[in-house]
Scaffold this motif. Structure first.
Motif, mmCIF file in Angstrom:
data_model
loop_
_atom_site.group_PDB
_atom_site.id
_atom_site.type_symbol
_atom_site.label_atom_id
_atom_site.label_comp_id
_atom_site.label_asym_id
_atom_site.label_seq_id
_atom_site.Cartn_x
_atom_site.Cartn_y
_atom_site.Cartn_z
ATOM 1 N N LEU A 90 0.829 -1.198 0.000
ATOM 2 C CA LEU A 90 0.000 0.000 0.000
ATOM 3 C C LEU A 90 0.867 1.253 0.000
ATOM 4 N N LEU A 91 1.963 1.227 0.746
ATOM 5 C CA LEU A 91 2.875 2.372 0.757
ATOM 6 C C LEU A 91 3.456 2.629 -0.637
ATOM 7 N N ASN A 92 3.769 1.555 -1.358
ATOM 8 C CA ASN A 92 4.268 1.704 -2.724
ATOM 9 C C ASN A 92 3.232 2.374 -3.622
ATOM 10 N N LEU A 93 1.971 1.941 -3.464
ATOM 11 C CA LEU A 93 0.889 2.527 -4.269
ATOM 12 C C LEU A 93 0.686 4.000 -3.931
ATOM 13 N N LEU A 94 0.736 4.332 -2.640
ATOM 14 C CA LEU A 94 0.566 5.724 -2.226
ATOM 15 C C LEU A 94 1.724 6.586 -2.724
ATOM 16 N N GLU A 95 2.953 6.033 -2.663
ATOM 17 C CA GLU A 95 4.107 6.799 -3.148
ATOM 18 C C GLU A 95 4.004 7.008 -4.659
ATOM 19 N N MET A 96 3.540 5.997 -5.381
ATOM 20 C CA MET A 96 3.370 6.129 -6.828
ATOM 21 C C MET A 96 2.342 7.207 -7.143
ATOM 22 N N TRP A 97 1.266 7.230 -6.376
ATOM 23 C CA TRP A 97 0.219 8.243 -6.563
ATOM 24 C C TRP A 97 0.790 9.643 -6.354
ATOM 25 N N CYS A 98 1.581 9.809 -5.298
ATOM 26 C CA CYS A 98 2.192 11.116 -5.025
ATOM 27 C C CYS A 98 3.184 11.512 -6.118
ATOM 28 N N CYS A 99 3.966 10.543 -6.589
ATOM 29 C CA CYS A 99 4.946 10.837 -7.636
ATOM 30 C C CYS A 99 4.271 11.274 -8.932
ATOM 31 N N LEU A 100 3.138 10.655 -9.238
ATOM 32 C CA LEU A 100 2.415 11.042 -10.446
ATOM 33 C C LEU A 100 1.723 12.389 -10.269
ATOM 34 N N MET A 101 1.187 12.612 -9.082
ATOM 35 C CA MET A 101 0.479 13.870 -8.824
ATOM 36 C C MET A 101 1.448 15.053 -8.855
ATOM 37 N N LEU A 102 2.623 14.872 -8.247
ATOM 38 C CA LEU A 102 3.614 15.945 -8.200
ATOM 39 C C LEU A 102 4.588 15.881 -9.382
ATOM 40 N N GLN A 103 4.487 14.816 -10.176
ATOM 41 C CA GLN A 103 5.302 14.628 -11.383
ATOM 42 C C GLN A 103 6.800 14.702 -11.067
ATOM 43 N N ALA B 216 3.582 17.787 -17.216
ATOM 44 C CA ALA B 216 3.794 19.226 -17.026
ATOM 45 C C ALA B 216 5.123 19.680 -17.631
ATOM 46 N N PRO B 217 5.254 20.963 -17.963
ATOM 47 C CA PRO B 217 6.503 21.483 -18.544
ATOM 48 C C PRO B 217 7.711 21.295 -17.616
ATOM 49 N N TYR B 218 7.462 21.317 -16.305
ATOM 50 C CA TYR B 218 8.582 21.191 -15.366
ATOM 51 C C TYR B 218 8.986 19.741 -15.139
ATOM 52 N N ALA B 219 8.268 18.808 -15.701
ATOM 53 C CA ALA B 219 8.589 17.395 -15.511
ATOM 54 C C ALA B 219 9.975 17.109 -16.075
ATOM 55 N N GLY B 220 10.697 16.228 -15.414
ATOM 56 C CA GLY B 220 12.055 15.913 -15.829
ATOM 57 C C GLY B 220 13.064 16.370 -14.797
ATOM 58 N N THR B 221 12.660 17.358 -13.986
ATOM 59 C CA THR B 221 13.488 17.755 -12.841
ATOM 60 C C THR B 221 13.093 16.825 -11.708
ATOM 61 N N HIS B 222 13.433 15.558 -11.889
ATOM 62 C CA HIS B 222 12.877 14.500 -11.052
ATOM 63 C C HIS B 222 13.733 14.208 -9.839
ATOM 64 N N LEU B 223 13.077 13.772 -8.778
ATOM 65 C CA LEU B 223 13.757 13.301 -7.581
ATOM 66 C C LEU B 223 13.586 11.802 -7.407
ATOM 67 N N ASN B 224 12.699 11.208 -8.200
ATOM 68 C CA ASN B 224 12.440 9.772 -8.107
ATOM 69 C C ASN B 224 12.954 9.088 -9.364
ATOM 70 N N LYS C 261 4.413 7.232 -19.462
ATOM 71 C CA LYS C 261 3.861 5.878 -19.469
ATOM 72 C C LYS C 261 2.635 5.757 -18.571
ATOM 73 N N TYR C 262 2.644 6.445 -17.424
ATOM 74 C CA TYR C 262 1.585 6.238 -16.438
ATOM 75 C C TYR C 262 0.551 7.366 -16.374
ATOM 76 N N LEU C 263 0.774 8.470 -17.051
ATOM 77 C CA LEU C 263 -0.191 9.568 -17.060
ATOM 78 C C LEU C 263 -0.933 9.604 -18.392
ATOM 79 N N PRO C 264 -2.153 10.151 -18.408
ATOM 80 C CA PRO C 264 -2.870 10.301 -19.685
ATOM 81 C C PRO C 264 -2.087 11.187 -20.647
#
Length: 325
Positions: free
Chosen positions: A53-66, A83-91, A75-78
């Motif tokens: 469940l923690l993995n699922l919640l973390e995945m949800w947060c990562c997608l929401m905050l991109q 977002a334009p700022y995507a790619g400055t990733h921490l995950n 791959k996982y977003l519609p």
């Protein structure tokens, strides 16, 4: 939750558990340019700890905050939602791929890239590729993180090789390799790391891959000043300034006829002195990188060129601090 926050805020804990998140966090202590304000936002709360469940919640947060890589977000977003700022990733790793139930998987384990499971191999290959992509990230902090990790890998590799070499002073078993020279005569030798040692066939004949017990014996510089060369010195042409004058090599085993043998090896090759000088340096805590600045050394370096290929370079240093190929 308070315990987890205390861990995040503890510099010693961050040092023991390195990650890209902590690397960015600690950059603020080194350079005001990267300083950020601490703000923990609780997006979800659960009654019990369920790793899946923690993995699922973390995945949800990562997608929401991109905060994932652009490829993962695509791959996982519609479509058209990245977002334009995507790619400055921490995950770098996808949370869904983390091992549940506290079964930690070492992504640096080479066997993970050669597993018989094609899905596992594909994942770990992509994970490694995403890490190397950080080298060309538009974000300077991520490029610095990549450089820091690569530097640490070099240091770790040197330290690991050092420990393996030092075990030779305690005694090691080595396999003798038989090869034919251009003249057709047989040559028998064993290796300690990149250093080869010949066992003369005038002394004993061995089978290919025959095991021998090897002990390297070294005297200190103080003993050398008082007594001179090691009484069973390996390099007969070593001078008083050569560390090789302090090393002896003892071997014992069984010949191809089944007879036991034991004795001290000898070498009168001039260039062998250079190699053994380097080996003694490493026995005493040095490294090839340090030895390259010393006279009468043999140096073998491996590095990555601008094309990402591993290149090997070997050379001898001169009697001065200059070196020659």
């Amino acid at each position: 939750m308070p315990t987890r926050l205390d861990h995040h805020r503890d510099p010693e804990y961050r040092a023991r558990n390195p990650s890209l998140h902590y690397f960015v966090w600690d950059r603020g202590d080194e350079n005001k340019m990267y300083e950020v304000e601490e703000e923990f936002v609780f997006l979800s709360a659960i009654d019990r700890v369920d790793p899946l469940l923690l993995n699922l919640l973390e995945m949800w947060c990562c997608l929401m905050l991109q905060t994932l890589t652009k490829n993962a977000l695509a791959k996982y977003l519609p479509a058209n939602m990245v977002a334009p700022y995507a790619g400055t990733h921490l995950n770098i790793a996808i949370p869904l791929h983390q091992a549940p139930y506290c079964v930690m998987v070492d992504t640096q384990d080479p066997s993970m890239y050669h597993t018989s499971d094609p899905m596992v191999a594909q994942y770990y290959t992509s994970l490694r590729r995403r890490f190397y992509e950080l080298k060309f990230s538009p974000n300077m902090v991520l490029r610095d993180y990549y450089a820091k990790v690569m530097r640490q890998r070099v240091i770790t590799r040197v330290q690991t090789n050092q420990k393996k070499l030092v075990k030779g002073l305690e005694g090691v078993e080595k396999l003798v390799k038989i090869r034919l020279n251009k003249s057709g005569s047989a040559h028998q030798e064993f290796f300690l790391a990149s250093f080869s040692f010949t066992i003369s066939r005038k002394w004993v004949h061995l089978e290919h891959n025959a095991p021998v017990q090897v002990r390297f014996e070294s005297i200190t510089e103080d003993e050398f000043r008082r007594k001179g060369n090691h009484p069973n010195v390996y390099c007969l042409n070593a001078t008083k300034d050569d560390p090789a004058s302090r090393l002896a090599v003892f071997v014992e085993g069984t010949s191809d006829s089944g007879a036991p043998f034991a004795g001290w090896l000898r070498s009168n090759a001039e260039k062998k002195v250079f190699k053994i000088n380097t080996l003694v340096d490493m026995f005493e805590g040095g490294s090839m990188i340090k030895s390259r600045h010393l006279p009468r050394r043999w140096i073998e370096l491996k590095f990555q060129n601008q094309h990402g290929e591993i290149v090997q370079q070997a050379f001898y240093t001169k009697n001065s601090s200059q070196k020659t190929d």
